[in-house]
Design a protein around this motif. Sequence first.
Motif, PDB file in Angstrom:
ATOM      1  N   THR A 107       0.819  -1.215   0.000  1.00  0.00           N
ATOM      2  CA  THR A 107       0.000   0.000   0.000  1.00  0.00           C
ATOM      3  C   THR A 107       0.854   1.267   0.000  1.00  0.00           C
ATOM      4  N   GLY A 108       2.158   1.124   0.243  1.00  0.00           N
ATOM      5  CA  GLY A 108       3.019   2.292   0.238  1.00  0.00           C
ATOM      6  C   GLY A 108       4.475   1.928   0.057  1.00  0.00           C
ATOM      7  N   PHE A 109       5.213   2.794  -0.635  1.00  0.00           N
ATOM      8  CA  PHE A 109       6.648   2.635  -0.848  1.00  0.00           C
ATOM      9  C   PHE A 109       7.260   4.023  -0.721  1.00  0.00           C
ATOM     10  N   HIS A 110       8.283   4.155   0.135  1.00  0.00           N
ATOM     11  CA  HIS A 110       8.894   5.466   0.369  1.00  0.00           C
ATOM     12  C   HIS A 110      10.403   5.317   0.453  1.00  0.00           C
ATOM     13  N   ASP A 111      11.116   6.128  -0.297  1.00  0.00           N
ATOM     14  CA  ASP A 111      12.578   6.210  -0.215  1.00  0.00           C
ATOM     15  C   ASP A 111      12.903   7.604   0.324  1.00  0.00           C
ATOM     16  N   PRO A 112      13.103   7.733   1.648  1.00  0.00           N
ATOM     17  CA  PRO A 112      13.336   9.049   2.240  1.00  0.00           C
ATOM     18  C   PRO A 112      14.633   9.706   1.783  1.00  0.00           C
ATOM     19  N   ALA A 113      15.581   8.938   1.283  1.00  0.00           N
ATOM     20  CA  ALA A 113      16.857   9.510   0.843  1.00  0.00           C
ATOM     21  C   ALA A 113      16.656  10.527  -0.274  1.00  0.00           C
ATOM     22  N   VAL A 114      15.643  10.305  -1.100  1.00  0.00           N
ATOM     23  CA  VAL A 114      15.358  11.217  -2.210  1.00  0.00           C
ATOM     24  C   VAL A 114      13.916  11.734  -2.162  1.00  0.00           C
ATOM     25  N   ASN A 115      13.251  11.477  -1.038  1.00  0.00           N
ATOM     26  CA  ASN A 115      11.863  11.897  -0.830  1.00  0.00           C
ATOM     27  C   ASN A 115      10.963  11.447  -1.981  1.00  0.00           C
ATOM     28  N   PHE A 116      11.065  10.174  -2.342  1.00  0.00           N
ATOM     29  CA  PHE A 116      10.212   9.577  -3.377  1.00  0.00           C
ATOM     30  C   PHE A 116       9.209   8.674  -2.684  1.00  0.00           C
ATOM     31  N   GLU A 117       7.941   8.806  -3.063  1.00  0.00           N
ATOM     32  CA  GLU A 117       6.904   8.028  -2.403  1.00  0.00           C
ATOM     33  C   GLU A 117       5.824   7.626  -3.397  1.00  0.00           C
ATOM     34  N   LEU A 118       5.370   6.395  -3.261  1.00  0.00           N
ATOM     35  CA  LEU A 118       4.215   5.899  -4.003  1.00  0.00           C
ATOM     36  C   LEU A 118       3.201   5.402  -2.985  1.00  0.00           C
ATOM     37  N   ARG A 119       1.943   5.730  -3.205  1.00  0.00           N
ATOM     38  CA  ARG A 119       0.860   5.219  -2.364  1.00  0.00           C
ATOM     39  C   ARG A 119      -0.127   4.508  -3.273  1.00  0.00           C
ATOM     40  N   PHE A 120      -0.626   3.399  -2.769  1.00  0.00           N
ATOM     41  CA  PHE A 120      -1.553   2.596  -3.553  1.00  0.00           C
ATOM     42  C   PHE A 120      -2.900   2.562  -2.858  1.00  0.00           C
ATOM     43  N   GLN A 121      -3.934   2.299  -3.627  1.00  0.00           N
ATOM     44  CA  GLN A 121      -5.272   2.243  -3.056  1.00  0.00           C
ATOM     45  C   GLN A 121      -5.329   1.225  -1.939  1.00  0.00           C
ATOM     46  N   ALA A 122      -5.944   1.651  -0.862  1.00  0.00           N
ATOM     47  CA  ALA A 122      -6.159   0.756   0.271  1.00  0.00           C
ATOM     48  C   ALA A 122      -7.654   0.551   0.429  1.00  0.00           C
ATOM     49  N   GLN A 123      -7.996  -0.389   1.263  1.00  0.00           N
ATOM     50  CA  GLN A 123      -9.399  -0.677   1.528  1.00  0.00           C
ATOM     51  C   GLN A 123     -10.047   0.553   2.151  1.00  0.00           C
TER      52      GLN A 123
END
Length: 161
Positions: A107-123
């Motif tokens: 539901t989520g992927f975050h790389d804080p080193a480059v402030n990149f984030e993906l969020r996916f639909q959750a229930q």
Amino acid sequence: MTATVPDSLIPYDEIVQEALRAVVGRVLGSVAATQALPGGHHFYITFKTHAPGVDIPQRLIERFPDEMTIVMQHRFWDLKVDDERFSIGLSFNQVPAMLTIPFSAITGFHDPAVNFELRFQAQEGPDAPEPHDEAENDGAAPPKPVDDGSNVVSVDFKRKK
């Protein structure tokens, strides 16, 4: 006269979600090739603990009954990635564990080193999970991410009725 948007017979939202999860697979696949994270990169990966195909120790399911966030930074081993899932060795309170997580459970992927984030639909709705504590797998505390919204991709598809 009001213009109405017809319902799509093509599941665009599902197609986009699948494509974005493939980004996570590609990133993890490149890390699996060397078994090391490049530079200062590190990842927070959030997933549904009861999603089909998730295989984690029972003690972690008991602690995180709905959703869990793992930190992939200094201490991980045996990272394996295929088209559907990844598996990784991590330790939680000094106890090693192998986890298998399908990309569809993320539901989520975050790389804080480059402030990149993906969020996916959750229930959504009345059965949506309550907020949860982050996993305490071993590793250095990451730096506080910048909250300026740069490099954040958030996709939220809701049908208008």
